[in-house]
Write a protein that holds these residues in place. Structure first.
Motif, PDB file in Angstrom:
ATOM      1  N   ASP A   1      56.642  40.692  42.420  1.00 21.19           N
ATOM      2  CA  ASP A   1      56.751  41.928  41.194  1.00 21.19           C
ATOM      3  C   ASP A   1      56.744  41.436  40.006  1.00 21.19           C
ATOM      4  O   ASP A   1      57.155  40.252  39.728  1.00 21.19           O
ATOM      5  CB  ASP A   1      58.306  42.586  41.558  1.00 21.19           C
ATOM      6  N   GLY A   2      56.390  42.101  39.188  1.00 20.44           N
ATOM      7  CA  GLY A   2      56.253  41.868  37.812  1.00 20.44           C
ATOM      8  C   GLY A   2      55.496  42.655  36.709  1.00 20.44           C
ATOM      9  O   GLY A   2      55.407  44.026  37.383  1.00 20.44           O
ATOM     10  N   ILE A   3      55.398  42.542  35.606  1.00 24.23           N
ATOM     11  CA  ILE A   3      54.737  43.433  34.467  1.00 24.23           C
ATOM     12  C   ILE A   3      53.400  42.797  33.965  1.00 24.23           C
ATOM     13  O   ILE A   3      53.471  41.456  33.471  1.00 24.23           O
ATOM     14  CB  ILE A   3      55.743  43.813  33.335  1.00 24.23           C
ATOM     15  N   VAL A   4      52.593  43.668  33.752  1.00 23.68           N
ATOM     16  CA  VAL A   4      51.346  43.123  33.055  1.00 23.68           C
ATOM     17  C   VAL A   4      51.544  42.968  31.624  1.00 23.68           C
ATOM     18  O   VAL A   4      51.801  43.989  31.054  1.00 23.68           O
ATOM     19  CB  VAL A   4      49.974  43.948  33.490  1.00 23.68           C
ATOM     20  N   THR A   5      51.386  41.915  31.139  1.00 22.92           N
ATOM     21  CA  THR A   5      51.876  41.814  29.548  1.00 22.92           C
ATOM     22  C   THR A   5      50.351  41.648  28.771  1.00 22.92           C
ATOM     23  O   THR A   5      50.500  41.678  27.537  1.00 22.92           O
ATOM     24  CB  THR A   5      52.704  40.530  29.350  1.00 22.92           C
ATOM     25  N   ARG A   6      49.413  40.811  29.371  1.00 24.36           N
ATOM     26  CA  ARG A   6      48.275  40.568  28.562  1.00 24.36           C
ATOM     27  C   ARG A   6      47.025  40.788  29.423  1.00 24.36           C
ATOM     28  O   ARG A   6      47.084  40.199  30.733  1.00 24.36           O
ATOM     29  CB  ARG A   6      48.232  39.313  27.916  1.00 24.36           C
ATOM     30  N   ILE A   7      45.851  41.325  29.042  1.00 20.83           N
ATOM     31  CA  ILE A   7      44.498  41.296  29.621  1.00 20.83           C
ATOM     32  C   ILE A   7      43.416  40.882  28.448  1.00 20.83           C
ATOM     33  O   ILE A   7      43.486  41.279  27.516  1.00 20.83           O
ATOM     34  CB  ILE A   7      44.202  42.549  30.024  1.00 20.83           C
ATOM     35  N   PHE A   8      42.972  39.690  28.775  1.00 23.31           N
ATOM     36  CA  PHE A   8      41.817  39.270  27.656  1.00 23.31           C
ATOM     37  C   PHE A   8      40.572  38.397  28.310  1.00 23.31           C
ATOM     38  O   PHE A   8      40.917  38.391  29.118  1.00 23.31           O
ATOM     39  CB  PHE A   8      42.706  38.087  26.761  1.00 23.31           C
ATOM     40  N   ILE A   9      39.656  38.345  27.549  1.00 20.52           N
ATOM     41  CA  ILE A   9      38.445  37.779  27.910  1.00 20.52           C
ATOM     42  C   ILE A   9      38.288  36.375  27.200  1.00 20.52           C
ATOM     43  O   ILE A   9      38.527  36.410  26.027  1.00 20.52           O
ATOM     44  CB  ILE A   9      36.995  38.739  27.566  1.00 20.52           C
ATOM     45  N   LEU A  10      37.745  35.192  27.772  1.00 21.34           N
ATOM     46  CA  LEU A  10      37.427  34.035  27.151  1.00 21.34           C
ATOM     47  C   LEU A  10      36.224  33.428  27.916  1.00 21.34           C
ATOM     48  O   LEU A  10      35.955  33.495  29.000  1.00 21.34           O
ATOM     49  CB  LEU A  10      38.603  33.140  27.338  1.00 21.34           C
TER      50      LEU A  10
ATOM     51  N   LEU B   1      55.511  33.360  34.556  1.00 23.10           N
ATOM     52  CA  LEU B   1      54.382  33.795  34.196  1.00 23.10           C
ATOM     53  C   LEU B   1      53.394  33.292  35.156  1.00 23.10           C
ATOM     54  O   LEU B   1      53.265  32.175  35.403  1.00 23.10           O
ATOM     55  CB  LEU B   1      53.841  33.629  32.871  1.00 23.10           C
ATOM     56  N   THR B   2      52.457  34.357  35.704  1.00 23.64           N
ATOM     57  CA  THR B   2      51.232  34.029  36.446  1.00 23.64           C
ATOM     58  C   THR B   2      49.983  34.462  35.735  1.00 23.64           C
ATOM     59  O   THR B   2      49.987  35.454  35.208  1.00 23.64           O
ATOM     60  CB  THR B   2      51.289  34.556  38.024  1.00 23.64           C
ATOM     61  N   LEU B   3      48.936  33.551  35.929  1.00 23.07           N
ATOM     62  CA  LEU B   3      47.765  34.067  35.047  1.00 23.07           C
ATOM     63  C   LEU B   3      46.621  34.165  36.258  1.00 23.07           C
ATOM     64  O   LEU B   3      46.543  33.226  37.252  1.00 23.07           O
ATOM     65  CB  LEU B   3      47.261  32.516  34.368  1.00 23.07           C
ATOM     66  N   TYR B   4      45.614  35.148  36.271  1.00 27.24           N
ATOM     67  CA  TYR B   4      44.777  35.187  37.144  1.00 27.24           C
ATOM     68  C   TYR B   4      43.434  35.472  36.308  1.00 27.24           C
ATOM     69  O   TYR B   4      43.252  36.182  35.461  1.00 27.24           O
ATOM     70  CB  TYR B   4      44.745  36.640  38.022  1.00 27.24           C
ATOM     71  N   SER B   5      42.576  34.507  36.634  1.00 32.31           N
ATOM     72  CA  SER B   5      41.373  34.360  35.727  1.00 32.31           C
ATOM     73  C   SER B   5      40.099  34.373  36.690  1.00 32.31           C
ATOM     74  O   SER B   5      40.064  33.996  37.851  1.00 32.31           O
ATOM     75  CB  SER B   5      41.177  32.934  35.011  1.00 32.31           C
ATOM     76  N   TYR B   6      38.977  34.615  35.846  1.00 33.06           N
ATOM     77  CA  TYR B   6      37.507  34.653  36.748  1.00 33.06           C
ATOM     78  C   TYR B   6      37.472  36.136  37.330  1.00 33.06           C
ATOM     79  O   TYR B   6      37.158  36.150  38.444  1.00 33.06           O
ATOM     80  CB  TYR B   6      37.231  33.657  37.713  1.00 33.06           C
ATOM     81  N   LEU B   7      38.167  36.999  36.548  1.00 34.43           N
ATOM     82  CA  LEU B   7      38.058  38.566  37.149  1.00 34.43           C
ATOM     83  C   LEU B   7      36.634  39.245  36.481  1.00 34.43           C
ATOM     84  O   LEU B   7      36.446  39.018  35.226  1.00 34.43           O
ATOM     85  CB  LEU B   7      39.238  39.337  36.982  1.00 34.43           C
ATOM     86  N   GLU B   8      35.938  40.098  37.148  1.00 37.50           N
ATOM     87  CA  GLU B   8      34.901  40.803  36.485  1.00 37.50           C
ATOM     88  C   GLU B   8      35.591  42.203  36.400  1.00 37.50           C
ATOM     89  O   GLU B   8      34.769  42.950  35.596  1.00 37.50           O
ATOM     90  CB  GLU B   8      33.745  40.613  37.487  1.00 37.50           C
ATOM     91  N   GLN B   9      36.176  42.620  37.165  1.00 35.48           N
ATOM     92  CA  GLN B   9      36.819  44.156  37.017  1.00 35.48           C
ATOM     93  C   GLN B   9      38.246  44.205  37.175  1.00 35.48           C
ATOM     94  O   GLN B   9      38.751  43.605  38.087  1.00 35.48           O
ATOM     95  CB  GLN B   9      36.161  45.046  38.299  1.00 35.48           C
ATOM     96  N   VAL B  10      39.060  44.842  36.356  1.00 42.97           N
ATOM     97  CA  VAL B  10      40.452  44.893  36.349  1.00 42.97           C
ATOM     98  C   VAL B  10      41.007  46.349  36.873  1.00 42.97           C
ATOM     99  O   VAL B  10      40.664  47.207  36.329  1.00 42.97           O
ATOM    100  CB  VAL B  10      41.080  44.703  35.165  1.00 42.97           C
ATOM    101  N   PHE B  11      42.020  46.207  37.574  1.00 38.65           N
ATOM    102  CA  PHE B  11      42.372  47.571  38.267  1.00 38.65           C
ATOM    103  C   PHE B  11      43.866  47.846  37.740  1.00 38.65           C
ATOM    104  O   PHE B  11      44.449  49.061  37.959  1.00 38.65           O
ATOM    105  CB  PHE B  11      42.710  47.251  39.787  1.00 38.65           C
ATOM    106  N   VAL B  12      44.235  47.040  36.648  1.00 38.43           N
ATOM    107  CA  VAL B  12      45.511  47.348  36.044  1.00 38.43           C
ATOM    108  C   VAL B  12      45.361  47.348  34.493  1.00 38.43           C
ATOM    109  O   VAL B  12      44.488  46.881  33.863  1.00 38.43           O
ATOM    110  CB  VAL B  12      46.663  46.198  36.273  1.00 38.43           C
ATOM    111  N   LYS B  13      46.492  47.805  33.822  1.00 32.49           N
ATOM    112  CA  LYS B  13      46.529  48.021  32.247  1.00 32.49           C
ATOM    113  C   LYS B  13      47.627  47.104  31.881  1.00 32.49           C
ATOM    114  O   LYS B  13      48.730  47.015  32.721  1.00 32.49           O
ATOM    115  CB  LYS B  13      46.274  49.370  31.912  1.00 32.49           C
ATOM    116  N   GLN B  14      47.934  46.690  30.494  1.00 33.87           N
ATOM    117  CA  GLN B  14      48.977  45.919  29.876  1.00 33.87           C
ATOM    118  C   GLN B  14      50.244  47.001  30.026  1.00 33.87           C
ATOM    119  O   GLN B  14      50.124  48.475  29.829  1.00 33.87           O
ATOM    120  CB  GLN B  14      48.560  45.843  28.665  1.00 33.87           C
ATOM    121  N   GLY B  15      51.279  46.484  30.521  1.00 42.28           N
ATOM    122  CA  GLY B  15      52.537  47.571  30.680  1.00 42.28           C
ATOM    123  C   GLY B  15      52.928  47.921  32.094  1.00 42.28           C
ATOM    124  O   GLY B  15      53.877  48.376  32.248  1.00 42.28           O
ATOM    125  N   ASP B  16      51.908  47.834  33.060  1.00 41.36           N
ATOM    126  CA  ASP B  16      51.663  48.372  34.325  1.00 41.36           C
ATOM    127  C   ASP B  16      52.913  47.329  34.962  1.00 41.36           C
ATOM    128  O   ASP B  16      52.954  46.183  34.922  1.00 41.36           O
ATOM    129  CB  ASP B  16      50.620  48.160  35.162  1.00 41.36           C
TER     130      ASP B  16
END
Length: 415
Positions: free
Chosen positions: A334-343, A358-373
């Protein structure tokens, strides 16, 4: 009589010891079997990805990493099989001793029973049982003689029944022994087969490493490129963490919501975040994998070198998990989305906060969540990027931080 008592005492001790050892060895066998099955699944998944063809030098390096991993996993499997065989050797040895003791005790019971039958037969020839009872000097003695004859008859019948039980027990234990011997034989054959596969993979690994050495410059260039990309990602995460730390300190200073941090310069958490952080910490080693389906860890946390190439090293702040196309990243808690960014080099990245973790999930091409979720454990975060130009290579990069400290994700995930 003394000898008989000694044999009974020894037998009872051996049976008790046998029961205790049997429970312990059964538990040990189950644990080793569980480990063996997990290693076989890991080998199967790695084989699946080894059979894929990728073109870039970076993926030749990943293939070498997979081969190294496969060899190490198979070495563990061979060791586990050796341990299983050792347990069954001990079981077989103890079972043979137990059966020998049971057979000795059975022989003793049969001999005593034969003597008792012989005595009864002689008594029947020399003196009628009724006459034996009636010839007593008084009524009390007659009663005692009748009781004796009755109890003696009961004892004979009980001895006969005990002999049958003992015979059945010997037969049952021999069946168990036969099963253990067959299981051990099967394990020995599996071990030989795995050792042969290990020798073959060692040769393949050596050939791949030699091939990689011929492309050292290209490999070093690839590593340098990834190193620069990783440094950019690390700086971005550090910047985000500092920004969030500053925001919580300001919020704590305003006092609108009571906040508390574990350290003086730590993340100031609300009561809800403190509970979340505590629960997250309690689940170390139990967190679900950040994706479902087939996967294989192709890059591990920390400093590494490629094969036996001492001059070429790389460092990873997390783990790279190779998986199948169309797979999705999932929240490990369980947690809260605090950042979505592209590098560059990491496609889309999502940071989820779990208190001061904090957990980081990278190499995504499509995101199903938004900041604050607010996310629940196992919830889909986004679709993992697939490199169409590189054999549909699909990899999730996953990191775990506490405050500003990087942690080894594998120690936290349940395997």
């Amino acid at each position: 009589m003394k000898v008989q008592v000694q044999w009974v005492t020894i037998l009872l001790f051996l049976l008790l010891f046998g029961c205790v050892f049997s429970v312990h060895s059964a538990s040990k066998v189950k644990e080793l079997e569980k480990q063996r099955k997990m290693l076989l699944i890991e080998i199967k998944n790695t084989n699946k990805f080894l059979n894929e063809n990728h073109k870039s030098i970076g993926d030749v390096q990943r293939r070498v990493d997979l081969l190294v991993k496969q060899v190490n996993t198979r070495e563990q499997l061979v060791k586990i099989l050796g341990n299983e065989i050792g347990v069954f050797n001990k079981k077989i040895q103890d079972k043979e001793i137990q059966i020998a003791q049971l057979e000795r005790n059975l022989h003793l019971k049969k001999r005593n029973y034969a003597i008792a039958i012989q005595i009864v037969y002689q008594e029947k020839n020399n003196q009628d049982q009724l006459f034996f009872i009636l010839s007593a000097s008084n009524i009390v003695q007659s009663f005692h003689r009748a009781l004796y004859m009755k109890e003696y008859g009961k004892w004979r019948r009980a001895q006969g029944e005990e002999i049958i039980i003992q015979q059945n027990k010997v037969i049952a234990e021999k069946q168990v022994l036969k099963y253990d011997v067959q299981t051990k034989t099967n394990l020995v054959n599996i071990k030989k087969n795995e050792e042969e596969k290990l020798r073959i993979q060692e040769r393949i690994k050596g050939a791949e490493i030699e091939n990689l050495k011929k492309n050292t410059k290209k490999l070093q260039a690839e590593i340098d490129k990834k190193k620069r990309q990783a440094e950019v990602l690390e700086r971005e995460i550090a910047r985000i963490i500092k920004e969030e730390l500053a925001a919580t300190k300001k919020a704590a200073a305003r006092g609108s919501v009571k906040r508390k941090s574990e350290t003086a310069d730590g993340y100031a958490m609300t009561k809800e975040e403190q509970t979340l952080s505590t629960d997250f910490a309690k689940n170390k080693g139990k967190l679900p994998f950040p994706l479902k389906g087939s996967y294989c860890i192709v890059s591990r946390f920390g400093q590494h070198r490629y094969g036996n190439m001492e001059n070429i090293h790389y460092n990873s702040n997390g783990i790279d998990i190779k998986t199948t196309q169309e797979n999705s990243a999932r929240a490990v808690f369980d947690g809260i989305v605090t950042r979505i960014f592209i590098l560059p080099g990491y496609q889309v990245s999502v940071i989820v906060r779990h208190g001061n973790y904090l957990t980081l999930y990278s190499y995504l091409e499509q995101v199903f969540v938004k900041q604050g979720d607010k996310l629940k454990i196992g919830q889909c975060i986004g679709k993992i990027y697939t490199d169409k130009e590189n054999g549909n290579l699909t990899i999730l990069h996953f990191e775990l931080w506490k405050e500003q400290t990087k942690l080894n994700p594998e120690l936290w995930l349940y395997r």
